[in-house]
Design a protein around this motif. Sequence first.
Motif, PDB file in Angstrom:
ATOM      1  N   SER A 167       0.588  -0.937  -0.107  1.00 18.65           N
ATOM      2  CA  SER A 167       0.027   0.018   0.010  1.00 18.65           C
ATOM      3  C   SER A 167       0.793   1.482   0.022  1.00 18.65           C
ATOM      4  CB  SER A 167      -0.940   0.130   1.363  1.00 18.65           C
ATOM      5  OG  SER A 167      -1.551   1.230   1.334  1.00 18.65           O
TER       6      SER A 167
ATOM      7  N   GLU B 186       2.382   1.706  -3.444  1.00 17.72           N
ATOM      8  CA  GLU B 186       1.502   2.161  -4.334  1.00 17.72           C
ATOM      9  C   GLU B 186       1.357   3.733  -4.335  1.00 17.72           C
ATOM     10  OE1 GLU B 186      -2.099   0.184  -3.291  1.00 17.72           O
ATOM     11  OE2 GLU B 186      -1.346  -1.714  -4.540  1.00 17.72           O
TER      12      GLU B 186
ATOM     13  N   ASN C 264       4.352   5.574  -5.705  1.00 14.27           N
ATOM     14  CA  ASN C 264       4.366   5.479  -7.038  1.00 14.27           C
ATOM     15  C   ASN C 264       3.310   6.630  -7.452  1.00 14.27           C
ATOM     16  OD1 ASN C 264       6.096   3.324  -8.113  1.00 14.27           O
ATOM     17  ND2 ASN C 264       4.417   1.632  -7.465  1.00 14.27           N
TER      18      ASN C 264
END
Length: 280
Positions: free
Chosen positions: A106, A109, A112
């Motif tokens: 998580s 992500e 990113n």
Amino acid sequence: MYDFRNIDQCAYPIESKVQTIIDGINLDETINGFMTLAVYGRELVGRNIETSEFKKIQVSGKTRTYTSKNNVSAGYNSRFISSSIASREFTVKFVLMAKDEEDYFSKFEELNFYLDKEDVQIRFTDDINFYYLGTVTKVESPQEDNLQAICNISIEVSNPFKFRVDSEKINFNTRTKIIKDTNYPLKIEKIKIDLKTSGNKLILKNLTDGRRIIFDKNFAAGDFTIIDFNDWSIRGKGDENFYKYLDIHSQLEEFTISTYDEIETNLNCNVEIEYREVRL
């Protein structure tokens, strides 16, 4: 009896000495468990050099040269042609700590999401008053079996200069001398010219280097023009596009201002130049 201590392990500081800010988002403060460990590549910068290979030959007692197509041959010399300041590559070393595997992925992500942006402001808290323009090009893959990932982010900074976050302004009537103490030309953000008199030609000239911005138009007192160097727009009253009045001999894209330059308008005008300090 002595306790065993693995000398390959080291403790990281509770608080980082530098934090990473990308497009206004402080990664250290936004992503729980993210911490910048070090930043490399901000110190010195080199130059890209262009050269060509030449060979000297004798012709009737005179020396001539011609370009080499095989630069490994004996008798050829390299000649300097030109150079330019090289781009920078920053490396941000960071640690990302998670409580479990779901939390681990998580967080990556989320990371990113913040890194997936092109040509944005890059700042670091140990040099908080300046920013670079860069793009994340590579992120080193961490070990997936470790909930404390340590890896690097590579940032390509095509423009090697850094710019002051807060812009400044110069205001003058008709003529001024730039007294800002800086080693490099200032980054012009915007120029606003308010006319106090009429005229059929408006010229803003850097008397030091001779570069000019020229408008061919019948101006009246009270007219104005705004040149925005961020989006290269030129507007007048009623948001009129003033590009159609730009003289063919204008040097808009080459127009710069540096320390001790003298700037002048041919008509009686109030001029405001908004700029940012530039450093290398």
